[in-house]
Design a protein around this motif. Structure first.
Motif, PDB file in Angstrom:
ATOM      1  N   HIS A  59       0.830  -1.210   0.000  1.00  0.00           N
ATOM      2  CA  HIS A  59       0.000   0.000   0.000  1.00  0.00           C
ATOM      3  C   HIS A  59       0.863   1.257   0.000  1.00  0.00           C
ATOM      4  O   HIS A  59       0.703   2.137  -0.848  1.00  0.00           O
ATOM      5  CB  HIS A  59      -0.921  -0.021   1.217  1.00  0.00           C
ATOM      6  N   ILE A  60       1.802   1.354   0.950  1.00  0.00           N
ATOM      7  CA  ILE A  60       2.594   2.588   1.007  1.00  0.00           C
ATOM      8  C   ILE A  60       3.576   2.679  -0.153  1.00  0.00           C
ATOM      9  O   ILE A  60       3.947   3.783  -0.569  1.00  0.00           O
ATOM     10  CB  ILE A  60       3.305   2.761   2.366  1.00  0.00           C
ATOM     11  N   LEU A  63       1.522   4.299  -2.786  1.00  0.00           N
ATOM     12  CA  LEU A  63       1.343   5.718  -2.483  1.00  0.00           C
ATOM     13  C   LEU A  63       2.625   6.505  -2.750  1.00  0.00           C
ATOM     14  O   LEU A  63       2.589   7.610  -3.304  1.00  0.00           O
ATOM     15  CB  LEU A  63       0.909   5.891  -1.030  1.00  0.00           C
ATOM     16  N   CYS A  86      -3.819  -3.404  -3.275  1.00  0.00           N
ATOM     17  CA  CYS A  86      -3.035  -2.212  -2.942  1.00  0.00           C
ATOM     18  C   CYS A  86      -3.314  -1.080  -3.917  1.00  0.00           C
ATOM     19  O   CYS A  86      -3.278   0.106  -3.539  1.00  0.00           O
ATOM     20  CB  CYS A  86      -1.550  -2.540  -2.887  1.00  0.00           C
ATOM     21  N   CYS A  90      -5.572   2.859  -3.192  1.00  0.00           N
ATOM     22  CA  CYS A  90      -5.131   4.185  -3.632  1.00  0.00           C
ATOM     23  C   CYS A  90      -6.151   4.856  -4.561  1.00  0.00           C
ATOM     24  O   CYS A  90      -5.911   5.959  -5.048  1.00  0.00           O
ATOM     25  CB  CYS A  90      -3.793   4.077  -4.354  1.00  0.00           C
ATOM     26  N   LEU A 209       8.163   6.714   2.483  1.00  0.00           N
ATOM     27  CA  LEU A 209       7.652   5.470   3.050  1.00  0.00           C
ATOM     28  C   LEU A 209       7.641   5.518   4.578  1.00  0.00           C
ATOM     29  O   LEU A 209       6.667   5.087   5.217  1.00  0.00           O
ATOM     30  CB  LEU A 209       8.492   4.289   2.573  1.00  0.00           C
ATOM     31  N   LEU A 212       4.765   7.709   5.680  1.00  0.00           N
ATOM     32  CA  LEU A 212       3.462   7.089   5.456  1.00  0.00           C
ATOM     33  C   LEU A 212       3.153   6.001   6.485  1.00  0.00           C
ATOM     34  O   LEU A 212       1.991   5.786   6.837  1.00  0.00           O
ATOM     35  CB  LEU A 212       3.395   6.499   4.044  1.00  0.00           C
ATOM     36  N   ARG A 213       4.174   5.302   6.971  1.00  0.00           N
ATOM     37  CA  ARG A 213       3.920   4.219   7.927  1.00  0.00           C
ATOM     38  C   ARG A 213       3.552   4.749   9.309  1.00  0.00           C
ATOM     39  O   ARG A 213       3.125   3.994  10.174  1.00  0.00           O
ATOM     40  CB  ARG A 213       5.128   3.291   8.042  1.00  0.00           C
ATOM     41  N   GLY A 240      -1.282   9.660   6.562  1.00  0.00           N
ATOM     42  CA  GLY A 240      -0.535   8.410   6.677  1.00  0.00           C
ATOM     43  C   GLY A 240      -1.305   7.400   7.492  1.00  0.00           C
ATOM     44  O   GLY A 240      -2.506   7.543   7.732  1.00  0.00           O
ATOM     45  N   TYR A 243       1.188   1.872  10.443  1.00  0.00           N
ATOM     46  CA  TYR A 243       1.660   0.623   9.852  1.00  0.00           C
ATOM     47  C   TYR A 243       2.999   0.186  10.454  1.00  0.00           C
ATOM     48  O   TYR A 243       3.755  -0.545   9.847  1.00  0.00           O
ATOM     49  CB  TYR A 243       1.830   0.808   8.340  1.00  0.00           C
TER      50      TYR A 243
END
Length: 392
Positions: A59-60, A63, A86, A90, A209, A212-213, A240, A243
């Motif tokens: 997913h990330i 993104l 995934c 988005c 990344l 985003l997590r 975000g 994750y």
């Protein structure tokens, strides 16, 4: 029951987790950073970003690649749902490229034809998720050349392929992919219980990344829209997610990583035995992709259903009844109700559908004994041929 796969956890793994449990850090902390650094070094990658599972990693990664509404993500139908989902997370549209009838990986000739057609209609993909099915890479060299020609981002879904090699280099090195995703689910090559990782050589992607997590937050003043209020200050600069991987999981992953070579060696021994023991049965055995050295997460065979006295389902249920936990990887994603509702239908990707009608994943994991493997082969032979095959 002999499972199709299972984790191998020993006292060293337990001790590593207990050490974290008695430390000052339980959530994301220094052990996670060591795990990221160790896997990046092993894979000859610049950066590694650990997350809670491989679906989150995909997913990330999408993104960070800029995937969004009105974009296309392409992947293989022969994969787990996450490789396609995934893209939907988005807001992108998803399409598939059929598989090679020999390797069961994404067919690069079919990809080239589909890209040429898509260019003429303005529907080229922004992202291609190239799945390293069963532990061996696709023809990543050809995919990399097509990516340069048509301008799409390559994410290698190497969830099955920790420790694998392609073109003489570790999977994850980033020579042919912008980002590589690994999974640490219990049945994978190494485990963190649940967990995933994104590897890349591009610092801007790694930075994105990491943000985003963790909720889209930053403590870096250079990324803020006003001066910091003080050492406590942070800003959310984009949307975000939570994750993050914990230090407990990372401790298990680090300990498992120390045993990776042994895990791979035993898997390859078992595969070599399967290739010999099954050679005379009415089966299609796995075929190596050029330049790829598989990590052998799965050992899949295809039944010659056109000449067998039993059906695919009868073989599957017969093995289960004999205490052998076989599985099927995978139901083609485009045949799932969710994707049928998006317009996909049976017949769209015939190679994947033909594969699904014949495929069975046999047990394969490092702790599997030769005697257990002999039993699997014996029971499979009885079902296929009504006689017991010779087992050596």
């Amino acid at each position: 029951m002999i499972p199709y796969g299972r984790q191998s956890v020993d006292q060293a793994d337990i001790d590593a987790v207990v050490e974290v449990l008695t430390s000052d850090w339980l959530t994301q902390g220094p052990t996670l950073e060591r795990f990221e650094a160790a896997l990046a070094e092993r894979c000859e990658a610049g950066f590694a970003v650990a997350v809670c599972n491989a679906t989150a990693a995909l997913h990330i990664a999408c993104l960070a690649a800029g995937l969004g509404q009105n974009d296309w993500l392409w992947t293989s139908p022969n994969t787990f749902l996450a490789s396609a989902n995934c893209g939907r997370y988005c807001g992108a549209d998803v399409d598939f490229v059929d598989i090679d009838p020999l390797t069961w990986n994404l067919d690069t000739d079919a990809l080239a034809r589909k890209l040429e057609a898509a260019e003429s209609t303005g529907t080229l993909p922004k992202v291609l998720v190239a799945v390293a099915f069963s532990g061996q890479s696709c023809d990543m060299r050809a995919i990399g050349e097509l990516a340069r020609r048509y301008g799409f981002v390559v994410i290698e879904d190497a969830s099955h392929a920790v420790g694998a090699h392609y073109a003489g280099r570790p999977v994850g090195c980033g020579e042919f992919a912008d980002m590589t995703v690994f999974s640490f689910h219990p049945v994978k090559i190494v485990t963190t219980g649940e967990g995933g990782m994104v590897l890349t050589n591009r610092p801007e992607l790694a930075e994105h990344l990491r943000r985003l997590r963790s909720h889209g937050m930053t403590r870096d003043p250079a990324q803020m829209d006003e001066p910091s209020h003080g050492p406590w200050y942070y800003q959310q600069v984009e949307l975000g997610f939570n994750y993050r991987m914990t230090d407990m999981q990372a401790a298990l992953g680090l300990s498992q990583l120390n045993k990776l070579d042994g895990f791979l060696a035993r898997r390859r021994e078992l595969v070599a035995r399967y290739q010999t023991l099954l050679a005379d049965l009415p089966l299609v055995l796995p075929t190596a992709q050029a330049e790829a050295e598989s990590a052998w997460h799965l050992y899949v065979v295809r039944l010659h259903t056109d000449v067998l006295p039993v059906s695919h389902r009868q073989v599957f249920e017969g093995l289960r009844a004999a205490g052998i936990g076989v599985n099927v990887h995978y139901i083609p994603v485009h045949l799932q109700p969710y994707y049928r509702d998006l317009g996909f239908k049976p017949g769209d990707f015939p190679e994947s559908e033909a594969y699904y009608a014949q495929a069975i994943s046999l047990p394969l994991y490092p702790a599997m004994t030769d005697a257990q493997q002999d039993y699997v082969v014996d029971q499979l032979g009885r079902l296929l041929c009504k006689t017991s095959p010779a087992v050596s």
